[in-house]
Motif scaffolding. Structure first.
Motif, PDB file in Angstrom:
ATOM      1  N   UNK A 186       7.182   0.827  10.780  1.00 14.42           N
ATOM      2  CA  UNK A 186       6.349  -0.389  10.752  1.00 14.42           C
ATOM      3  C   UNK A 186       7.228  -1.612  10.504  1.00 14.42           C
ATOM      4  N   UNK A 193       4.451   9.156   5.124  1.00 11.29           N
ATOM      5  CA  UNK A 193       3.997   7.780   4.896  1.00 11.29           C
ATOM      6  C   UNK A 193       5.182   6.831   4.759  1.00 11.29           C
ATOM      7  N   UNK A 203       3.734  16.717  -0.639  1.00 17.82           N
ATOM      8  CA  UNK A 203       5.018  16.023  -0.532  1.00 17.82           C
ATOM      9  C   UNK A 203       5.406  15.658   0.899  1.00 17.82           C
ATOM     10  N   UNK A 258       1.733   9.813  -5.941  1.00 18.11           N
ATOM     11  CA  UNK A 258       2.202  10.904  -5.096  1.00 18.11           C
ATOM     12  C   UNK A 258       1.865  12.287  -5.597  1.00 18.11           C
ATOM     13  N   UNK A 272       3.371  14.987   3.438  1.00 17.82           N
ATOM     14  CA  UNK A 272       2.532  13.877   3.886  1.00 17.82           C
ATOM     15  C   UNK A 272       3.030  12.568   3.286  1.00 17.82           C
ATOM     16  N   UNK A 273       3.476  12.647   2.044  1.00 20.63           N
ATOM     17  CA  UNK A 273       3.964  11.461   1.350  1.00 20.63           C
ATOM     18  C   UNK A 273       5.214  10.922   2.028  1.00 20.63           C
ATOM     19  N   UNK A 325      13.871   5.358  -0.105  1.00 18.84           N
ATOM     20  CA  UNK A 325      12.805   5.985  -0.877  1.00 18.84           C
ATOM     21  C   UNK A 325      12.429   7.340  -0.281  1.00 18.84           C
ATOM     22  N   UNK A 339       6.359   3.794   7.220  1.00 19.93           N
ATOM     23  CA  UNK A 339       6.629   2.445   6.726  1.00 19.93           C
ATOM     24  C   UNK A 339       7.945   1.900   7.298  1.00 19.93           C
ATOM     25  N   UNK A 343       0.516   4.306  -2.716  1.00 19.41           N
ATOM     26  CA  UNK A 343       0.293   5.720  -2.383  1.00 19.41           C
ATOM     27  C   UNK A 343       1.376   6.592  -3.005  1.00 19.41           C
ATOM     28  N   UNK A 344       2.608   6.123  -2.954  1.00 23.15           N
ATOM     29  CA  UNK A 344       3.690   6.944  -3.498  1.00 23.15           C
ATOM     30  C   UNK A 344       3.610   7.009  -5.021  1.00 23.15           C
ATOM     31  N   UNK A 390       0.821  -1.211   0.000  1.00 23.57           N
ATOM     32  CA  UNK A 390       0.000   0.000   0.000  1.00 23.57           C
ATOM     33  C   UNK A 390       0.853   1.259   0.000  1.00 23.57           C
ATOM     34  N   UNK A 391       1.971   1.226   0.695  1.00 25.50           N
ATOM     35  CA  UNK A 391       2.825   2.409   0.747  1.00 25.50           C
ATOM     36  C   UNK A 391       3.308   2.772  -0.663  1.00 25.50           C
ATOM     37  N   UNK A 392       3.740   1.769  -1.400  1.00 27.12           N
ATOM     38  CA  UNK A 392       4.162   2.032  -2.782  1.00 27.12           C
ATOM     39  C   UNK A 392       3.011   2.544  -3.640  1.00 27.12           C
TER      40      UNK A 392
END
Lengths: 186, 186
Positions: free
Chosen positions: B127, B120, B114, B109, B116-117, B176, B124, B105-106, B101-103
């Motif tokens: 996490x 995230x 930027x 993007x 907020x991204x 990233x 990650x 969202x990016x 999911x992170x990818x």
DNA sequence: TTGCCCATGTAACGTGTTACATGATTAA
DNA sequence: TTAATCATGTAACACGTTACATGGGCAA
């Protein structure tokens, strides 16, 4: 505030967020070419079902192209853009969900011949290398596109992440295969 | 030759392949403690449904414990062991399926702020570090168990793989985030 | 003219989650 | 005695895949 849609909806909205008009068929191919590497590769039937849902919510709209062979081309609406923005910033969900069949098989390695097990791990190495090779193949197209449209730079960042990822996956699978070979107890 | 069962069935069979008798509830906790990290964490209702299926196929059997509070404890049958062996060696399926999911969202993007991204991506990283910490916490128990029962050594190999994996995941997410911060175009 | 790709769906099925429901045992 | 955990399910829903069906356009 209203609820979240399934992630699949946002994946599709995202493909339309570059302001092209696309058919259901084209959306499927885009997903299979890009999203597949890190997220999702849906069946055609699901694409059409999702598009119906999104259209009912006024998040996408379609028109029928003129000509001898009419096609339904979809575009994102302003409401769709707004909903996608909301999701990218605040949407729910686990950062990453993994279904690692190779690990599952090795976890139950006492039910297998050690040689066959190690072969599975080595197969996994090759599979990961192939995934990285696929990414290297599609990258030039994305980089080309991102020169004219900076929105595509994010896609390139994700590809670079993917190259990292699959290289690491190949390496850790290779280490696992070595440990299996070295372990006198298994 | 008969067909393959869903992977879920083999995951459960595998949990029973260490020859303990377990209740549905215990199976769920085992899955949530171990398989979750690399494969699967099912709902209770699904466990019971799977057990019904497996019992109908004679791959597992149950008895009801005596005492004031009867419980249904399940064990794997010889046919179940055979079917699991068959699957570990020759079963079908993609080696790895990823929902990152992170990818996603990016990748989209351009639809986000930027800052907020990047947040995230950093979330990650944390996490992933947490996932690795969870594995380190459960590892001593597995190692202890594997001293008396060598079948558990495979589980330890998978844990070691997982430590590799989540460390790599944290590192690539961090890279990233750095690239996002360094990119003047985004 | 044959076969492949484009394009659009429906129907059936299988998987998996969420919500609901019940009640016993055990630890604070 | 109150709350958490153990233990077992059902029902409804959401998601996703597979198989099936159809037909136009285009290139070999």
């Amino acid at each position: 505030m209203h609820d979240w849609l399934p992630t699949t909806s946002y994946a599709l909205l995202g493909l339309l967020s570059f302001d092209e008009e696309l058919t259901g068929y084209q959306l499927q191919r885009r997903a299979a070419a890009s999203l597949r590497h890190f997220f999702w590769s849906p069946a055609m039937s699901q694409i059409y079902a999702e598009l119906r849902r999104l259209e009912q919510l006024d998040l996408v709209a379609h028109r029928t192209t003129p000509g001898t062979r009419p096609r339904r081309v979809f575009r994102i609406t302003d409401a769709g853009r707004q909903e996608l923005r909301r999701w990218v910033a605040d949407g729910p969900g686990e950062p990453l969900v993994l279904k690692h069949l190779t690990c599952l098989r090795i976890f139950y390695g006492h039910m297998a011949d050690p040689g066959a097990l190690r072969a599975r791990a080595i197969e996994h190495v090759r599979w990961s290398e192939q995934a990285a090779a696929d990414l290297r193949r599609v990258r030039p197209g994305v980089q080309e596109r991102s020169r004219s449209d900076p929105r595509w730079r994010y896609a390139d960042h994700v590809i670079e992440w993917g190259l990292d990822y699959y290289a690491a996956e190949a390496a850790s699978a290779a280490r696992l295969a070595d440990r299996l070979a070295a372990d006198p107890d298994v």
